[in-house]
Motif scaffolding. Structure first.
Motif, PDB file in Angstrom:
ATOM      1  N   ASN A 170      -1.580 -13.643  23.892  1.00 37.78           N
ATOM      2  CA  ASN A 170      -2.938 -14.117  24.190  1.00 37.78           C
ATOM      3  C   ASN A 170      -3.192 -15.446  23.488  1.00 37.78           C
ATOM      4  N   ASP A 187      -5.447 -18.002  15.804  1.00 40.24           N
ATOM      5  CA  ASP A 187      -4.880 -19.092  16.605  1.00 40.24           C
ATOM      6  C   ASP A 187      -5.807 -20.292  16.681  1.00 40.24           C
ATOM      7  N   SER A 220      -9.632 -12.927  32.005  1.00 39.94           N
ATOM      8  CA  SER A 220      -9.887 -14.191  32.701  1.00 39.94           C
ATOM      9  C   SER A 220      -8.631 -14.662  33.429  1.00 39.94           C
ATOM     10  N   LYS A 221      -7.634 -13.766  33.545  1.00 38.21           N
ATOM     11  CA  LYS A 221      -6.345 -14.259  34.064  1.00 38.21           C
ATOM     12  C   LYS A 221      -5.935 -13.645  35.399  1.00 38.21           C
ATOM     13  N   THR A 225      -1.551 -11.016  32.562  1.00 39.37           N
ATOM     14  CA  THR A 225      -1.568 -10.663  33.970  1.00 39.37           C
ATOM     15  C   THR A 225      -2.559  -9.539  34.250  1.00 39.37           C
ATOM     16  N   PHE A 226      -2.516  -8.507  33.370  1.00 44.56           N
ATOM     17  CA  PHE A 226      -3.155  -7.242  33.740  1.00 44.56           C
ATOM     18  C   PHE A 226      -4.566  -7.055  33.186  1.00 44.56           C
ATOM     19  N   GLY A 227      -4.975  -7.868  32.223  1.00 45.89           N
ATOM     20  CA  GLY A 227      -6.287  -7.637  31.588  1.00 45.89           C
ATOM     21  C   GLY A 227      -6.246  -6.390  30.723  1.00 45.89           C
ATOM     22  N   LEU A 228      -5.112  -6.178  30.075  1.00 44.14           N
ATOM     23  CA  LEU A 228      -4.887  -4.899  29.409  1.00 44.14           C
ATOM     24  C   LEU A 228      -4.355  -5.031  27.974  1.00 44.14           C
ATOM     25  N   GLY A 229      -3.421  -6.004  27.779  1.00 43.61           N
ATOM     26  CA  GLY A 229      -2.617  -6.031  26.557  1.00 43.61           C
ATOM     27  C   GLY A 229      -3.406  -5.971  25.258  1.00 43.61           C
ATOM     28  N   GLY A 230      -4.344  -6.896  25.065  1.00 38.77           N
ATOM     29  CA  GLY A 230      -5.118  -6.951  23.821  1.00 38.77           C
ATOM     30  C   GLY A 230      -5.867  -5.645  23.602  1.00 38.77           C
ATOM     31  N   LYS A 231      -6.438  -5.115  24.695  1.00 40.44           N
ATOM     32  CA  LYS A 231      -7.196  -3.860  24.589  1.00 40.44           C
ATOM     33  C   LYS A 231      -6.301  -2.687  24.216  1.00 40.44           C
ATOM     34  N   LYS A 251       5.690  -5.046  30.567  1.00 39.15           N
ATOM     35  CA  LYS A 251       6.413  -6.318  30.733  1.00 39.15           C
ATOM     36  C   LYS A 251       7.783  -6.282  30.034  1.00 39.15           C
TER      37      LYS A 251
HETATM   38  N1  LIG Z   1      -6.690 -15.332  21.430  1.00 50.52           N
HETATM   39  C1  LIG Z   1      -7.442 -15.469  22.520  1.00 50.52           C
HETATM   40  N2  LIG Z   1      -8.041 -16.647  22.805  1.00 50.52           N
HETATM   41  C2  LIG Z   1      -8.808 -16.801  23.916  1.00 50.52           C
HETATM   42  N3  LIG Z   1      -9.036 -15.806  24.806  1.00 50.52           N
HETATM   43  C3  LIG Z   1      -8.475 -14.604  24.582  1.00 50.52           C
HETATM   44  C4  LIG Z   1      -7.661 -14.371  23.435  1.00 50.52           C
HETATM   45  N4  LIG Z   1      -7.257 -13.089  23.474  1.00 50.52           N
HETATM   46  C5  LIG Z   1      -7.792 -12.552  24.594  1.00 50.52           C
HETATM   47  N5  LIG Z   1      -8.525 -13.457  25.268  1.00 50.52           N
HETATM   48  C6  LIG Z   1      -9.286 -13.220  26.512  1.00 50.52           C
HETATM   49  O1  LIG Z   1      -9.385 -11.832  26.677  1.00 50.52           O
HETATM   50  C7  LIG Z   1      -8.876 -11.440  27.946  1.00 50.52           C
HETATM   51  C8  LIG Z   1      -8.220 -10.096  27.842  1.00 50.52           C
HETATM   52  O2  LIG Z   1      -6.996 -10.174  27.110  1.00 50.52           O
HETATM   53  P1  LIG Z   1      -5.897  -9.050  27.370  1.00 50.52           P
HETATM   54  O3  LIG Z   1      -4.709  -9.339  26.526  1.00 50.52           O
HETATM   55  O4  LIG Z   1      -6.523  -7.724  27.195  1.00 50.52           O
HETATM   56  O5  LIG Z   1      -5.537  -9.228  28.913  1.00 50.52           O
HETATM   57  P2  LIG Z   1      -4.791 -10.454  29.624  1.00 50.52           P
HETATM   58  O6  LIG Z   1      -4.214 -11.354  28.598  1.00 50.52           O
HETATM   59  O7  LIG Z   1      -5.774 -11.052  30.585  1.00 50.52           O
HETATM   60  O8  LIG Z   1      -3.654  -9.711  30.464  1.00 50.52           O
HETATM   61  P3  LIG Z   1      -2.383  -8.861  29.892  1.00 50.52           P
HETATM   62  O9  LIG Z   1      -2.771  -7.426  29.987  1.00 50.52           O
HETATM   63  O10 LIG Z   1      -1.293  -9.170  30.834  1.00 50.52           O
HETATM   64  O11 LIG Z   1      -2.163  -9.306  28.494  1.00 50.52           O
HETATM   65  C9  LIG Z   1      -7.938 -12.553  28.367  1.00 50.52           C
HETATM   66  O12 LIG Z   1      -7.844 -12.640  29.770  1.00 50.52           O
HETATM   67  C10 LIG Z   1      -8.591 -13.782  27.743  1.00 50.52           C
HETATM   68  O13 LIG Z   1      -9.590 -14.284  28.587  1.00 50.52           O
END
Ligand SMILES: Nc1ncnc2c1ncn2[C@@H]1O[C@H](COP(=O)(O)OP(=O)(O)OP(=O)(O)O)[C@@H](O)[C@H]1O
Ligand SMILES: [Mg+2]
Length: 507
Positions: free
Chosen positions: A41, A78, A99-100, A109-115, A426
């Motif tokens: 992210n 970051d 936002s991706k 891609t999925f809107g999932l990883g960070g969560k 992934k």
């Molecule tokens: N460090 C960051 N800086 C800016 N925006 C972030 C950051 N981390 C997360 N976000 C925002 O939060 C959203 C959700 O992040 P998340 O990792 O859950 O999903 P993703 O990156 O969209 O997809 P994926 O599941 O493939 O990682 C992102 O789409 C981005 O908009």
């Protein structure tokens, strides 16, 4: 018959129950996956502004309490674009929110990883996550969050606004997670090494629970141009997508609708396609019947004159950066890189970049060292299921004077608006025929160059051996023949050896 009882579950609940499919399988994988998701992210956030990423990752133990030995505090900081405050709670507290979901190359891609990382931390420690972020304006926003898993909504425990005196821009994510760092350590360090290889313009600093510092410094500030968002290509469109576009369009006729909602359809192509589909260019898109929509979508797959997608929605590394990255992490004796022209699968553009390196810090094993990357993400698990692995193992390497026990690394990078991952974790790329063909073609191209290098190397080795034979026996021959000729002064053999050496090197 007994009555079944039915129930609906939320997206969070689904991933809570099935966290293995997102890569959160056990305490060792989970800690690796959490670091990886947050770093990715952060890389996306910095690259979206074309700023060389500076990412700081710290994993610390909460070891005062003995029971807590396996609970770590993970902090990732970051210098990316930051997040506007109104989006922060859902970005970190609502699964499948992001936002991706766009047609351009991004790691996310999925809107999932960070969560998933936050969710895993929460279910193991029941502590909230802290997110601080600023877009570089006057204020920094700090949230303490948890996820309401059953409702898939963020729970805001605390919200603060701080004055941003230094105009800091970026995001800090901090939460607690249970994990097995010792078991995960080799993979985590390998992850950083490979991330540094494919992002040579990044600074990554990792402090581990023992306080050891690992620094991966950038070797360049050159960065590839960020990708541009694109429209769907007609070959990849299905009925659902077509209907969604009709629902949102403001265009009043089919000709304009095709031109403005699809990738690379100009006036002439649109007219030809409508003729092919026997539809009037002036027909209103919203007046199309369901049968007509189904026929148009079928015709889109049959029509041969759509132009292939362009690659502005992709952001490959390019040969120079790929080479710099490989040099930086493997320091090989010889390296070849190449980049294929853009290609497509199911309407999604993709580019294969590849590197092959010999010697240096590459270890000798019984198989090639394969480095797999997708949209600049290293893929470290399930190598044998990946299309690249299959292609590499189907090549007759003897033709290229190469064998798997040589210190050779093969680097494969696929960039796409939609990488054909097989899981949301992934880990590996599925075996799409178009992708397989491109990987195979790319591999053949670089193998030919490696073949050339290996032949030359073989020749040089042969020459070296020949020269060492001369160097060993010539002095004795000189001595013997001087005695035989009853002369006193021996001939100068140094010149002779030098000329043989020169001849050998010139070839
Ligand atoms: N460090 C960051 N800086 C800016 N925006 C972030 C950051 N981390 C997360 N976000 C925002 O939060 C959203 C959700 O992040 P998340 O990792 O859950 O999903 P993703 O990156 O969209 O997809 P994926 O599941 O493939 O990682 C992102 O789409 C981005 O908009
Ligand atoms: Mg992400």
């Amino acid at each position: 018959m007994a009555q079944s009882s039915f129930q609906e579950i939320s997206a969070s609940d689904f991933f809570y129950r099935n966290r293995d499919i997102a890569g959160f399988t056990n305490p060792s994988r989970a800690i690796f996956a959490a670091i990886r998701e947050l770093v990715e992210n952060s890389l996306d956030a910095a690259e979206s502004l074309k700023i060389p990423p500076d990412i700081y990752i710290r994993l610390s133990t909460q070891s005062k309490d003995k029971k807590d030995e396996q609970v770590f505090k993970l902090r990732v900081e970051d210098n990316g674009c930051g997040i506007q405050p109104r989006f922060i709670p859902s970005a970190f507290g609502q699964v499948l929110y992001g936002s991706k979901y766009k047609l351009k190359q991004m790691r996310g891609t999925f809107g999932l990883g960070g969560k998933m990382a936050v969710l895993y931390g929460q279910i193991m420690t029941h502590k909230p996550a802290t997110i601080m972020s600023s877009t570089g304006q006057a204020k920094i926003y700090a949230f303490k969050l948890m996820i309401d898993i059953q409702r898939n909504r963020p729970i805001i425990m605390d919200r603060r606004v701080l004055v941003n005196k230094e105009k800091w821009r970026g995001t800090i994510v901090e939460f607690y997670i249970e994990g097995d760092y010792l078991r995960a350590m080799p993979k985590i360090l390998e992850y950083f090494k490979q991330t540094a290889m494919v992002n040579p313009y990044s600074n990554l600093t990792f402090v581990d629970p023992k306080g050891r510092l690992y620094k991966f410094s950038r070797v360049t500030t050159e960065m590839p141009d960020p990708p541009k968002e694109t429209l769907p290509h007609p070959y990849g469109v299905d009925v659902e997508l077509f209907q969604r576009l009709i629902y949102v369009t403001k265009e009043k006729n089919l000709l304009e609708f095709l031109k403005n909602h699809f990738h690379r359809i100009g006036n002439i192509t649109a007219q030809k396609f409508l003729e092919f589909s026997k539809l009037s260019p002036t027909k209103k898109p919203k007046k199309l019947s369901h049968e007509e929509i189904v026929t148009i979508v079928q015709n889109m797959k049959k029509f041969k004159e759509f132009r292939p997608p362009d690659a502005s929605c992709l952001s490959p590394l390019g040969q120079d950066l790929l080479e710099a990255g490989i040099m930086k992490e493997l320091n090989p004796e010889y390296i070849v890189v190449n980049q294929r022209k853009p290609s497509t699968y199911a309407g999604h553009p993709f580019i294969i970049e590849m590197g092959m390196a010999y010697g240096g810090e590459i270890p000798r094993k019984n198989s090639f060292q394969i480095y797999r990357f997708a949209n600049k993400i290293p893929l470290l698990y399930d190598e044998a299921s990946d299309v690249s692995y299959k292609v590499i193992n189907s090549i007759n390497w003897r033709r290229y004077k190469v064998s798997p026990d040589l210190p050779i690394a093969i680097v494969v990078h696929i960039c796409s608006t939609k990488v054909p991952y097989k899981t949301v974790g992934k880990e590996f790329i599925s075996d799409r025929p178009e992708v397989r063909r491109e990987v195979a073609n790319s591999l053949r191209e670089i193998s030919r160059k490696i073949h050339h290098f290996m032949s030359k190397r073989e020749h040089v080795n042969r020459e070296r051996k020949r020269i060492s034979v001369f160097a060993k026996y010539l002095p004795r021959i000189a001595e013997f023949s001087t005695n035989l000729a009853e002369k006193e002064k021996q001939p100068d053999i140094k010149k002779l050896i030098a000329s043989v050496r020169k001849y050998g090197e010139e070839e």
